[in-house]
Design an enzyme around this catalytic site. Structure first.
Site, short mmCIF file in Angstrom:
data_model
loop_
_atom_site.label_atom_id
_atom_site.label_comp_id
_atom_site.label_asym_id
_atom_site.label_seq_id
_atom_site.Cartn_x
_atom_site.Cartn_y
_atom_site.Cartn_z
N LYS A 79 49.53 89.60 90.80
CA LYS A 79 50.54 88.97 91.65
C LYS A 79 50.80 89.90 92.84
O LYS A 79 50.89 91.12 92.67
CB LYS A 79 51.82 88.75 90.84
N SER A 154 57.94 82.15 89.79
CA SER A 154 57.34 82.56 91.04
C SER A 154 55.90 83.04 90.90
O SER A 154 55.19 83.11 91.90
CB SER A 154 58.17 83.66 91.67
N SER A 178 59.90 83.91 85.73
CA SER A 178 58.76 83.80 86.63
C SER A 178 57.40 84.08 86.01
O SER A 178 56.37 83.87 86.65
CB SER A 178 58.94 84.72 87.84
#
Lengths: 486, 483
Positions: A79, A154, A178
């Site tokens: 990420k 997210s 997330s």
């Protein structure tokens, strides 16, 4: 040769060890998969094929010399919230465009040391603020199961990349859900570690007292393999736990007999998509048939989790995002004077959600409001922690849906920030109390979208959650289903 | 100004001179000497993803200061974020302490015109220093070498009622920090910075009037000037029927005047909240005791020792203990066997005079051309009667200072050894008396003071080297014989 993008990490390690395949084969197969599908899915902000191929070759050389590091030659991606030395790290934000970190996040450094091969940086909601990846400053990521639906967020890119077989594992971060929610939306396995289990050094902060880095993979066992590498104390993170890390791969073996699993009534309340409830209750039955004792429990302060979380997280975010001022790194928009430059830089660089959270956090910390908001929220947080302490004195794990619904459509929730926040209602409590939470697939809805369950454990009880998850996956095949990519 | 009372509180920022910064391994450098931005790391620059780690040494220094200021050290202190935007503040917040400081409720003793006074210390808390901005024609430049250096903020209660008291407090505090070895006290380098909160009160007022804050005070001397200036300004405004607006002021050294930096329309809004990246700091009693046991002797204690054990006057003891280096120099002299009073006398007159002439600050006594050891050897020659005081002061000492030669060597080379030979001195006394029959006659006529003139002439004939006691005895005897 079998499709190399469908192997588990243990299979791949075994095949590389036996010489059947090379790390380079594995890397090239995954790069090819990215080439083929990422233009539609858009999980990656940046693909790093040169680095990946070089690391894969190095892994092959090392293995030829007897190296057997735990993730040697395994293709992964990160990420974009995780700092990578020499590789642009944007946190999904325009304001960090062009920012190249001087150092690796500790979790990244540990993956590298374990021999992992880095394929790139993954899309996310800007500064990890969001539940759909629609808040990315660059582009939205699509759900591999249905491109009209969001992958969750997210860490949407981290989940989509694994679900679409573009990497064998990825790292994401979980501040209010997330990691677990996108794993659930994309039908894969993922772990939000207990607060303090994985170093936050190099993880670009959103809500500092909640943020945790954790792995996504194709199975619970693979999650454990990555977790074994990234977990553990880091002297660079004062909130990381000095306690030794259990041997997850050993401890996740074993049966469930005698384990007590609680179903928190508040997590099966109104608003839950019926198929989600059915699937999670079926999973509870499955676990019972495997020897676990399942019972209903109650979380007294459940309804206060969401407001407490948002007040504290936004307060922390408002300070954490103050450093993005255009003075030292990232994008800058020149103004007529200092204040004007700040306003223009931050005005242009941050998206709507980041701005909203900065303003809310700034407001709740202001003189005259602090006690009513931040102070009260901290008091609530303490009560919620006590609730969980009491629950974990009675049961070993809590079983609940990850999200009230399966993946929603693009735009469906985006215009309603409050509804977007409600998507996190079932995941947030774990972050408030510093619990660990394992998310894994447990079915599909009528539209063919994955449903996920979460197993919440007491702080630092990851091994037990992994054991339950592993047993469940040995008895079910939800995690083996793959989206049909076009 | 009898109808007006001045009230001052001082906020003192003292960098703790640790090897590395408050929250990272980045080295601490001399911010004046080092090239800009040569001592920075990812954390000092506020790079995203960096996290603070508390420097234990800095906390220990802070606790030392707290103990030296007679503070309570609470069992728990906590860092907090102080939020504001400025280019010298890399993270957009400063990690400081707010409602749980390192040290609270202390005091120190000051003395003004011989009057002791107890000044309360409200609190001392740890924080990180900011970077430094330089404004130039082309824009502003920022140097982050200083960003993240451990900083202890020491806040007094408003117990200081004059610039003189503020000065005494500032000097005492500076002296304590230097004794502890945690801060050089070098205000020109900004490692020690004072801010004065000044307000006045009319004798008929129940409460203090509006307060202003003076910053940018780069020496204690300027602080005194600025306070005097500001007190006069405030009283002048009130007398004219005007008001004093709360403001941050700066001392403009070139103009020798106060300049308003900004008016404070409302209280500063820093949105403090507990720093989530750091655990609370637990200060065990064992740790405090261990630090206490390592505290060096402090000026008050040393001053008492000098008076009670060495028999010095309170005044001399005060002068000798004001600077740690001076006290050390003095103790080295005494340690070499020099009588304490003799050592104090020579040090505070002769050595200080030479230092003043060379414009050397007292705290630099450790590096003057005259080490304590060499100076002791000179005093030993006087004490042993090898040379007399006058020779030592006028001839040997200046040469030791300029040439770096040893006292013994100078005495030998220049033949300055004292003449104590009674027969030789007796001959010279007779000769001088013979040459000065008029003075002798006046003496014999009852003018006793003339004896000093005769003594001077005899010493002159001995080229200053005569043993004064022997000379005086011989002179008195001869004159008695003639009476």
């Amino acid at each position: 040769m079998a499709d190399l993008t469908r192997l588990t990490i243990s299979d791949a390690l075994q095949k590389m060890q036996s010489g059947e395949i090379s790390a380079l084969d594995l890397c090239q197969a995954h790069l090819q998969q990215i080439d083929r599908h990422d233009s539609a899915i858009r999980a990656f902000i940046k693909v790093t094929p040169e680095i990946a191929l070089e690391q894969a070759r190095a892994a092959d050389n090392a293995r030829a010399n007897g190296d057997e590091r735990p993730l040697l030659g395994i293709p992964i991606a990160l990420k974009d919230v995780l700092s990578t030395q020499g590789i642009e790290t944007t946190c999904g934000s325009r304001i960090l465009q062009g920012y190249v970190p001087l150092f690796d996040a500790t979790a990244v450094a540990r993956l590298k040391e374990a021999g992992a091969v880095l394929l790139g940086k993954l899309n996310m909601d800007e500064f990890a603020m969001g539940s759909s990846t629609e808040n990315s400053g660059y582009f939205p990521t699509r759900n591999p199961w249905n491109s009209e639906h969001v992958p969750g967020g997210s860490s949407g890119g981290s989940a989509a990349a694994v679900a679409a077989n573009m990497v064998m594992a990825s790292l994401g971060s979980d501040t209010g859900g997330s990691i677990r929610q996108p794993a659930s939306f994309c039908g894969i396995s993922a772990l939000k570690p207990s607060y303090g289990r994985v170093s936050r050094y190099g993880l670009i902060a959103y809500g500092s007292s909640f943020d945790q880095t954790g792995p996504f993979a194709r199975s619970v066992e693979d999650v454990a393999r990555v977790m074994a590498v990234i977990a553990g104390h880091d002297p660079l993170d004062s909130t990381s736990m000095p306690a030794p890390v259990p041997d997850y791969l050993t401890e996740m073996q074993g049966e469930l007999r005698g384990l007590k699993i609680g179903l928190p009534a508040e997590y099966f309340a109104e608003g839950l998509q019926p198929e989600v409830e059915r699937a999670v209750r079926a999973a509870a039955d499955q676990l019972q048939s495997l020897g676990a004792e399942v019972r209903e429990v109650s979380l007294a302060h459940a309804e206060y989790c969401l407001p407490a979380y948002y007040i504290i997280a936004m307060a922390e975010a408002s300070a954490n995002l103050a450093r993005f001022d255009g003075v030292r790194f990232g994008a800058r928009v020149e103004g007529s004077d200092l204040i004007d430059s700040y306003k223009k830089t931050r005005g242009a660089g941050f998206g709507e959600e980041a701005k909203r959270r900065i303003m809310l956090g700034t407001y709740t910390l202001s003189a005259g409001y602090y006690d009513a908001y931040y102070g009260k929220a901290q008091a609530v947080r303490t009560l919620i922690r006590r609730d969980f302490d009491a629950l974990f004195a009675q049961v070993d794990a809590l079983l609940a849906p990850v999200a009230p619904t399966t993946a929603f459509r693009f735009g469906e929730v985006m215009d309603d920030p409050l509804r977007m926040i409600l998507a996190d209602v079932l995941t947030i409590s774990a972050n408030l109390a510093g619990l660990c939470g394992l998310s894994l697939p447990c079915g599909f809805d009528e539209a063919g979208l994955p449903i996920g369950l979460q197993l919440l454990g007491a702080p630092f009880d990851e091994a037990r959650m992994l054991r339950i998850g592993c047993a469940y996956q040995e008895a079910t095949d939800w995690h083996l289903r793959k989206p049909a990519l076009t | 100004m009898g109808e007006w009372m001045t009230v001052i509180g001082l906020e003192v920022h003292a960098e703790m001179e640790t090897a590395s910064k408050m929250f990272s391994r980045c080295p601490v450098v001399d911010s004046v000497e080092a090239a800009p931005n040569s001592a920075v790391d990812a954390l000092s620059l506020g790079m995203p993803g960096t996290l603070p780690v508390i420097n234990r040494q800095a906390m220990e220094f802070g606790i030392m200061v707290g103990l030296a200021l007679n503070c309570e050290i609470p069992p728990i202190n906590q860092f907090a974020r102080k939020n504001y935007f400025y280019p010298d503040l890399p993270k957009g917040y400063q990690i400081s302490q707010y409602d749980r400081p390192l040290a609270i409720h202390g005091h120190i003793m000051i003395e003004v015109d011989g009057e002791p006074k107890r000044i309360r210390v409200r609190r001392a808390h740890m924080e990180e220093d900011t970077g430094k901005l330089t404004h130039s024609m082309g824009g502003s430049l920022v140097d982050y070498n200083r960003a993240g250096v451990p900083l202890l903020e020491i806040v007094s209660e408003p117990d200081l009622y004059s610039a003189a008291e503020a000065e005494a407090y500032a000097r005492k505090l500076r002296s304590i920090l230097r004794y502890l070895g945690v801060n050089s006290g070098d205000m020109s380098k900004g490692v020690l910075r004072f801010e004065a909160n000044v307000s006045v009160k009319h004798k008929d007022d129940a409460d203090l009037r509006e307060r202003t804050e003076i910053k940018n005070l780069n020496s204690i001397r300027n602080m005194v000037k600025a306070i005097d200036y500001e007190v006069a300004r405030q009283i002048r405004l009130y007398r004219r029927g005007e008001t004093v607006k709360p403001a941050t002021l700066g001392w403009d050294e070139a103009a020798q005047a106060i300049q308003v930096q900004r008016y404070k329309e409302r209280a500063d809004e820093y949105r403090y909240f507990p720093e989530p990246d750091l655990p609370v700091v637990e200060v065990s009693r064992a740790w405090v005791e261990q630090i206490k046991s390592k505290l060096p002797a402090l000026p008050d204690e040393l001053q008492r020792h000098f008076v009670d054990e060495l028999g010095l006057s309170a005044y001399d003891a005060g002068v000798l203990t004001a600077e740690k280096a001076v006290a050390q120099y003095f103790m080295a002299l005494v340690g070499s066997g020099i009588d304490a009073k003799v050592a104090a006398n020579w040090l505070t007159t002769e050595v200080f005079r030479l230092m003043n002439a060379a414009e050397i600050e007292r705290d630099a006594i450790g590096s003057i051309p005259l080490s304590a050891q060499r100076f002791a050897s000179l005093l030993a020659l006087v004490q042993a009667g090898t040379i007399n005081q006058s020779t030592a002061r006028k001839q040997v000492l200046p040469e030791m200072w300029t040439s770096g030669k040893d006292a013994r060597q100078i005495v030998d080379e220049r033949g300055l050894a004292q003449v104590s030979d009674a027969a030789l001195i007796g001959d010279i006394v007779e000769a001088v008396l013979a040459d000065n029959d008029e003075l002798v006659a006046r003496y014999l006529a009852g003018n006793d003071k003339v004896i000093n003139a005769l003594f001077g002439r005899i010493m002159g004939a001995l080229r200053g080297k005569g043993d004064p006691a022997v000379v005086r005895r011989a002179l008195t005897e001869k004159l008695a014989e003639m009476a």
